[in-house]
Every structure is written in structure tokens, then in C-alpha cells.
Design a protein around this motif. Sequence first.
Motif, PDB file in Angstrom:
ATOM      1  N   LEU A 133       0.833  -1.197   0.000  1.00 41.26           N
ATOM      2  CA  LEU A 133       0.000   0.000   0.000  1.00 41.26           C
ATOM      3  C   LEU A 133       0.874   1.255   0.000  1.00 41.26           C
ATOM      4  N   PHE A 134       1.923   1.274   0.823  1.00 41.31           N
ATOM      5  CA  PHE A 134       2.784   2.457   0.866  1.00 41.31           C
ATOM      6  C   PHE A 134       3.411   2.726  -0.500  1.00 41.31           C
ATOM      7  N   LEU A 135       3.939   1.707  -1.138  1.00 36.76           N
ATOM      8  CA  LEU A 135       4.591   1.907  -2.436  1.00 36.76           C
ATOM      9  C   LEU A 135       3.584   2.346  -3.496  1.00 36.76           C
ATOM     10  N   ASP A 136       2.383   1.784  -3.458  1.00 34.99           N
ATOM     11  CA  ASP A 136       1.364   2.168  -4.432  1.00 34.99           C
ATOM     12  C   ASP A 136       1.020   3.649  -4.302  1.00 34.99           C
ATOM     13  N   ARG A 137       0.814   4.096  -3.070  1.00 31.76           N
ATOM     14  CA  ARG A 137       0.431   5.503  -2.864  1.00 31.76           C
ATOM     15  C   ARG A 137       1.607   6.455  -3.093  1.00 31.76           C
ATOM     16  N   ALA A 138       2.806   6.036  -2.726  1.00 30.94           N
ATOM     17  CA  ALA A 138       3.977   6.893  -2.950  1.00 30.94           C
ATOM     18  C   ALA A 138       4.230   7.071  -4.440  1.00 30.94           C
ATOM     19  N   ARG A 139       4.033   6.017  -5.228  1.00 34.46           N
ATOM     20  CA  ARG A 139       4.263   6.114  -6.680  1.00 34.46           C
ATOM     21  C   ARG A 139       3.121   6.864  -7.368  1.00 34.46           C
ATOM     22  N   ALA A 140       1.972   6.962  -6.691  1.00 32.80           N
ATOM     23  CA  ALA A 140       0.920   7.803  -7.239  1.00 32.80           C
ATOM     24  C   ALA A 140       1.306   9.278  -7.147  1.00 32.80           C
ATOM     25  N   VAL A 141       2.111   9.621  -6.118  1.00 38.93           N
ATOM     26  CA  VAL A 141       2.607  10.991  -5.968  1.00 38.93           C
ATOM     27  C   VAL A 141       3.815  11.209  -6.880  1.00 38.93           C
ATOM     28  N   ASP A 142       4.705  10.236  -6.921  1.00 45.50           N
ATOM     29  CA  ASP A 142       5.928  10.330  -7.733  1.00 45.50           C
ATOM     30  C   ASP A 142       6.163   8.984  -8.396  1.00 45.50           C
ATOM     31  N   PRO A 143       5.822   8.854  -9.680  1.00 47.22           N
ATOM     32  CA  PRO A 143       5.972   7.544 -10.357  1.00 47.22           C
ATOM     33  C   PRO A 143       7.385   6.995 -10.307  1.00 47.22           C
ATOM     34  N   ALA A 144       8.374   7.859 -10.104  1.00 43.80           N
ATOM     35  CA  ALA A 144       9.769   7.383 -10.078  1.00 43.80           C
ATOM     36  C   ALA A 144      10.236   7.025  -8.677  1.00 43.80           C
ATOM     37  N   PHE A 145       9.339   7.032  -7.707  1.00 45.81           N
ATOM     38  CA  PHE A 145       9.733   6.808  -6.314  1.00 45.81           C
ATOM     39  C   PHE A 145      10.374   5.430  -6.134  1.00 45.81           C
ATOM     40  N   THR A 146      11.484   5.410  -5.416  1.00 39.27           N
ATOM     41  CA  THR A 146      12.141   4.157  -5.027  1.00 39.27           C
ATOM     42  C   THR A 146      12.555   4.283  -3.567  1.00 39.27           C
ATOM     43  N   ALA A 147      12.705   3.155  -2.921  1.00 38.30           N
ATOM     44  CA  ALA A 147      13.106   3.177  -1.507  1.00 38.30           C
ATOM     45  C   ALA A 147      13.670   1.827  -1.134  1.00 38.30           C
ATOM     46  N   ASP A 148      14.506   1.851  -0.079  1.00 37.77           N
ATOM     47  CA  ASP A 148      15.062   0.620   0.471  1.00 37.77           C
ATOM     48  C   ASP A 148      13.919  -0.188   1.084  1.00 37.77           C
ATOM     49  N   PRO A 149      13.689  -1.421   0.615  1.00 35.16           N
ATOM     50  CA  PRO A 149      12.592  -2.233   1.165  1.00 35.16           C
ATOM     51  C   PRO A 149      12.652  -2.373   2.673  1.00 35.16           C
ATOM     52  N   ALA A 150      13.844  -2.458   3.227  1.00 34.56           N
ATOM     53  CA  ALA A 150      13.951  -2.605   4.687  1.00 34.56           C
ATOM     54  C   ALA A 150      13.438  -1.356   5.399  1.00 34.56           C
TER      55      ALA A 150
END
Length: 896
Positions: free
Chosen positions: A226-243
Motif C-alpha cells: 500500500l505504501f509503495l502504491d500511494r507513494a508512486r501515485a505521488v511520484d511515479p519514479a519513487f524508489t526506496a530501500d525495502p527494509a
Amino acid sequence: MRVEPVSAREAEVLTLLGEHLSNAEIAGSMHISVRTVEHHVSALLRKLGVADRRALGRLVGPVAPAVTGVPVARDSFVGRAHERDSLLAHIEEPGLVTLLGPGGVGKTRLAAEIAAAAPCGGAFVDLLPVRDGFVDQAVAAAVGVTEGARQPLREALIERLRGGRVLLVLDNCEHVVDAVAEFVDRVLTGCPESAVLVTSRQRLNVPGERVVPIGPLPLAADAEALFLDRARAVDPAFTADPAQVALLCARLDGMPLAIELAAARSASLGVVGLLTGLDDYLRLLDGGRGGPERHRSLRSVIGWSHELLDDAERALFRRLAAFVGAFDLPAAATVADLPPAVVADVLGRLADKSLVARVADGRWRLLATVRAYAAERLADAGESVEVSGRRLAWAAATAEELLGRRRSDPGWSDEFDAVADDLRAALRDAAPGREPVAHRLARALARLAYARRFLSEAVEHATGAAQRAPEPRAAAADLRLAASATFAVAPAGAAFDLLCASEGDAAALARAVVIANRFPSGFDVDVPHDRLVRLLPDLVPADAVAAAHHAAARAWNATGEKYRPDPALAEQAVAAARATGDPVLLSGALDALGAVASNAGRLGETRRIAVRRVALLERMDRDDPEAAAEILDVRHNAWLSALEVGDLRAALEAAETIMTDDLLGIHPYRPLCKVVPPLMLLGRFADGLRHAEPMWTAWRRSGAPVAAWLAPAAASVAMAYGVRGDDTGFHRWLARADQVTGPGNPMLAERHAGFAAFVAARVALHRWPDADPDLPSAANPGPFQTYVVAAAAELAVAAGCPDGAERLVAAEWAGAENRWAAACLNRARGRLHGDRAALARAAAGFERIGARFERTCTLELLRETGGMAARKVGVLEAGQGGPGRGGKAPDIALSP
């Protein structure tokens, strides 16, 4: 583009459009009002994108029912696969299912997914802006139900939901849990096939409730997704350390709302910045102790998000807490006391940060958990009283603006539904006492609620307006308004009591006097004449309208007997009413003339006056409470006067009009009481008997109140059974007719006695004409006297009573005023004198009014007296355009 789903009710309307039925025919078939049909047709035209009703008819077939009002999803649904599948299985069975969990856990979103996937129709109702006392209105607005005459809104809702598989979703119930529990229990009792899905922070404790706990999203799976889905809705290029994402979601306890608020900041702060900011803010909260960790984590992310706002964003955010429901830009600007351009900009920024949710084009709202936090900030800023005052002013202005548009803009009711909860909340929260702005709001809400057909609510607001009125004259006007609206939901005695509370108001007291005289059957205890004399002042008011009320009261009060106005004063009342140009006043005054004619036995004149009153309906505002009593009485008298003169087709047409009228006919047993008697007199026994049990069942289901016109209807059912030789049905329905009048109401007993005497005579004539009859009195009073007199005279002749000829002569007057009685007396003459021409006239008379069973019986008499007479009646009927040209008469043993 998301296509709006078609509801189950709209699909039903669509099917009937495909059968080329008119709106009135659809209303009658579905037992709803013509206005409601028109609303559904308009909605179908919009949803299906076609130009007219013909095009709608061609679309019949592919449209499936759906749950209406489901929130439109603006992003993807993540996780909850197990809960979703389990809930879809649950709602396959009728009963209550409660999604139980804390705020922010995602109950609403899950319920919306279930509703969208449901295989049946229904409605999704958000109760977040609703307060105790208005749950029924919220559901009614969602399913398109209105309150009918003398039928509570709850009963109308159950009638709509009964009879098929329906899913009702009630979202956000915790603040009205007791009201919802009572409502759901009643719905499930009355609608055993329905399923109800509730979201709440506490269970309802309704018998049979199935509770499904909804917890946070699972970590190391759905929460991070859910976090990644919503973060990429704000910034499609969003990446983050899974940990780090996993740590953040764990820090937020897997709570969906907290995750979405954090994700809204992810583009600017990154996951590391989010973790740092949340840790710092949590230490500022009071201890982090007491209560579940998930509550503290959710509060922390809301508070932290608030701390990151600039001053303009904070100011608007806390002031938006004034709204309990959705709001538009002008409303937000008014209540926040900020320029619209500023609000538009700031509102967009708050929506981007997920602190404000966009719920439709041009409308926003605060989620419950977020609004609670905003309300705290509003109180901390010392702005609660000021903002509440601005909300009250906005609510009054909005209500008055909607009221002004009511006649010209059919979309006003949808806009009212959108803001109604905030208007009610503003009135509820207003300071007690005679506050002018609150008074304006209460008065406008009373009229809006009535026009929306929330009739009991209209009475409540009007009565409350009287308590807030700044001066006595305004209070008296509000009580008159309350009394007018009361007529649609309660017996006349309730309206009388409200009017009597307007001490010193000439128009109100005059109306009270008129009500006591015109509608005496609506009082539990008869109002003594000397009290009515004291109520009516001798001085004629100078105001023309008040003077017209006074003139009507003098006419009705002059004789000292209920429903017996003075003839000369009744003429004066008509003149006074005509001078005002008010169709409601004129119709009421004409009723006095109609009563004079009826009391004198001039039924034809009574009928002509009733027709004149019907013509006045076109000039009356159906959505104005002031017209309520008159509309009810005009339609009733159109039916009764037609029945009294033997115009059976007109009586049936009037009854069917009542059945399809949203103000008169929503409750099934009331209009059926008027439909059944003309059907039976017309000889349409099968049609009448088809309505009989539903009529009786609906009356019992409504609490078995004293019912003014159920006794004659039940007696007419007994007549149908009696002439067909079914003694069990005959005696059962006669007993039911005795049951419904109740003790201590002489008018109802008199009315029942009259029709029961007619039924006894008619059945005896058909079954036992040679027996020694117990003849009804020729002086039997009541609206059915002409039927009694004619039937008793024919029975006396058929039984060979010594005074049969004298009774026949004495009954002549009845035939002059009633077409059915005239045909009956012609048949009695034929029996007495062997007069075949009289029998022929009787058969032709029954044919003209459509009384086919009586015509059949008459033809049988002619057949028994020779073929020549039978040929003669064929010639008579041919000359009058009726059927029966020499053909064999129907067998009277068959069901007509």
C-alpha cells in the motif's frame, strides 16, 4: 471514465419502460409515486446517455442491478483478499454483518469494494455526517424513498426494501450505534431477504449479528504494498530501500490511513525523512502511554502532518472541522472567512497531503479521524464559537436559497440531500433561545423537509422554529406551518392542538375551529362545541386571508353539529376565500358548500362541487405544507362523491390516483381501502379479492390503527365472498370489518353500519331471496345510504314482504341521486310488476356504470321471464353503444 451503476429500482423502471407503460402506470405497478418514477427516468437518461424514454425502452435487457451510492475509488485497492472473499460469501445470506475496527483501518474502503462486487442491488449510505434522529432520512435519500401520508418514513423504507434480495451498507455507525441497531433490527424483521453490511468501531449487538474484525494490514506484505502504491501515485519514479519501507510500515502499525498520510509526504521527505519526523513527533505526544499503540501511531502521523503545514493551510484545515459532511468551495470560503481564491489554492494543497479527501467533482470532506483532530485544533485556537456562527449563517442562507429554487430547479432535492446533514447540525448546535438566524434556518428546513417528503422532520423543524421565533406573530405562523405539515402524518386532532397553542392568532384559531368541524373522525375525543365557540373571536380580522379563515370557521361552527355548516354562511365563506385568490382557501370553503349539499341529500351537487375542487389542485403547490390538508381532502372527496352517486368508474379512477400520489398513497392499505369497494361494486371480484389480503396484512403490519375506510372495504370483500357462496370468507371478512372501527368513534361505526347493511341486503338477495329478511332501515345514515335504501327495497320486493311496494315507492329518491341505486330500483320494479321493460332499463343502467355482475344478474332475470324480453334488452343496449347484442348472458355462477 467510471459509468454510474443502475440501481435495482432503476432497472425495474427501465423494464417497465420497455413495456411502454406511462409514468402513472409504472407508479401504480411499483407502488411508488409518479414523482419518484420521474426522478428514476431522469437518472436513467443521465446514466445511460440517451435522449428520451423511447431510447431507454430499447435498452431493456443488459442492465444489471447494482448497489448505489458506492464511493468512487480514485486509486487501487490493495490487499484484504481474504477478508474480501469471506465478506462476499457472508452477504450471500440475509442478515447483519458488522466490519469492526478502529478509525483509519480501512473499513469503508473494504465495504465499498464488497458493495461494488455485490450480485444484487441496494444502497451504500455514509452515516458519518448523520446524527441521532436522522438515520432514516439518510437511508431514505439513498434509496429514493419519501414519507407518505400517515405513514412513517421507517414503514416506507421497509416497504421499499421488502420483497427481494437487497444489500444495504451502513458506513461509519459508531456515533449513532443505538439508532442504527434499532433501525437494522426493524429492517431485518420486516425484510427477511435483505443483507445489511455495517462498518463501526463497536458492534451493534443485534440478534444474529456476524462480526468480522478488521485489523491493520499485514506487515511484510500488504502494508508495504500500500505504501509503495500511494507513494508512486505521488511520484511515479519513487524508489526506496525495502527494509526502510518495512520499518516505516511497522512504525505505523500497518494502519492504512497512517500509511497513506505518510506516503503523501514521501516525494519530498523520502522514507528516511519520514521515519525521523515521525519519531520526533511521537516523543511530543503525551507519553505514548494508555491506549493501543495503533491509536497513538495514527494520531502521531496526523499531528506530524499538521505540524508540516504552513499557517494558511493550518487555518483552513481546522476551520473545515465545522462541516460534518462534504462541502464545496463556496461553503468552505464562507465558513473559513477566507477569499475563495485562497481557499481553492489551500484546499488543493491539503488534498495533495491526504488531509482532505475529494469525494466528487467540486466537493471535499475530512475523514472522521482527521476531522476529530482538526476540531481539537479549532478549539485550541479559540475559534470554535466564531466558526460555528459563520456555519449557522451559511446554513440559513443555503437553506433559503434552496427554498427559493425549489419550484424552478428540479435538481434542488439532490443538492439538499448533499448538505442536509450540515444544515441539521448547524441548527442542532445553535444556541437555544430566540435567535433570528437559527429561526430562519428552522423555518426554511421545515419547508425543505416537507418538499423532500420527510414529513415528520418538517413538523419537528416547524415546531422548533416557533420556539426560536423572535416575536409572537412569527411564532404563530410557525405553529400554523407545523399544523399544516402534521396533517400528512397524524390525525386531525394533532393539528388542532398545535393551532390552539397559537393564543391570540386569529387565523390559527379559526383554522382550529374548521378542523374540528370538518374532520371530526380524526379526533380521539370529540371537541365540545362550547370550546369551539370560545376559540373563535367575534371580531372579524382586517387581513383578507385571516378574514377568510374566520368566515369559514363561522360557517362550520354555526349549527353546533360536526360536519354540518350553515348554508348561508358557507356561501359567505366561499366569497371571502375567492377574494384572496388562494386556491387552498377556496377549496376548503367549497367543501362547506359540499357538506351542505350532502347533508341535504343532494348528492349530484356534492359531486359537482368535488369536481370543482379537483380542478383547483392544479393551482396548489404540492410541496407547500399549507396545502397538505386540502390535497388530502380533495382527493378523498373526489373518490367518495363519485361512489355516492354511483359513478363507479370515476370512483375507481380517483382511488387509483390516490394510490400513485406520493403524498397520499404510499402506504398500501390506505389507498387499497378506496380501490376495493368500487372494484366490488363493478363486479370485478377477482381484482378486488387480489387486493384484499395485502390490504389487511398492511393494516396489521402498520400497528392496526383505527382506519376510517377499512371497514367498508372489508365489508365489500365479504360481499364478494357472500354472493359467490363462500360462507367462510363472508363471515371472516364481516368480522374483520367489525374489528377495524375501534371503540368510541360514532362516525366510523355509522359509516360501517351503512355499508354492512347494504352488504347484508345484497348477499341475501342473491343467496336467499325467499327467506324472511331482516331488512335494513331505509333511514340508515352515512355516505352509503342510497345503496342501502335501494338494496333493501329490492330485497323486500324479492322476499314478498307485505310492505315491499311501499318501500319501493319510498326509495325513489335514492335512484334520483345514485346511478347504481336507479338501476337497482328498476330491477325491483321489474320483479314487483313483472315489468320486462323495467328489467331492460336496469340491465342497461348497470351496463352504463360498468357494474357487470349486477348486469349479469339482471340478464338472468330477463332470461327467466322469456326470450322476448332478452331480445328487448339487446336492442336497448345496442342503442346505447353497450355490448350484449342478442348474445347469451354470462353465467352468474362464474367469477366476473
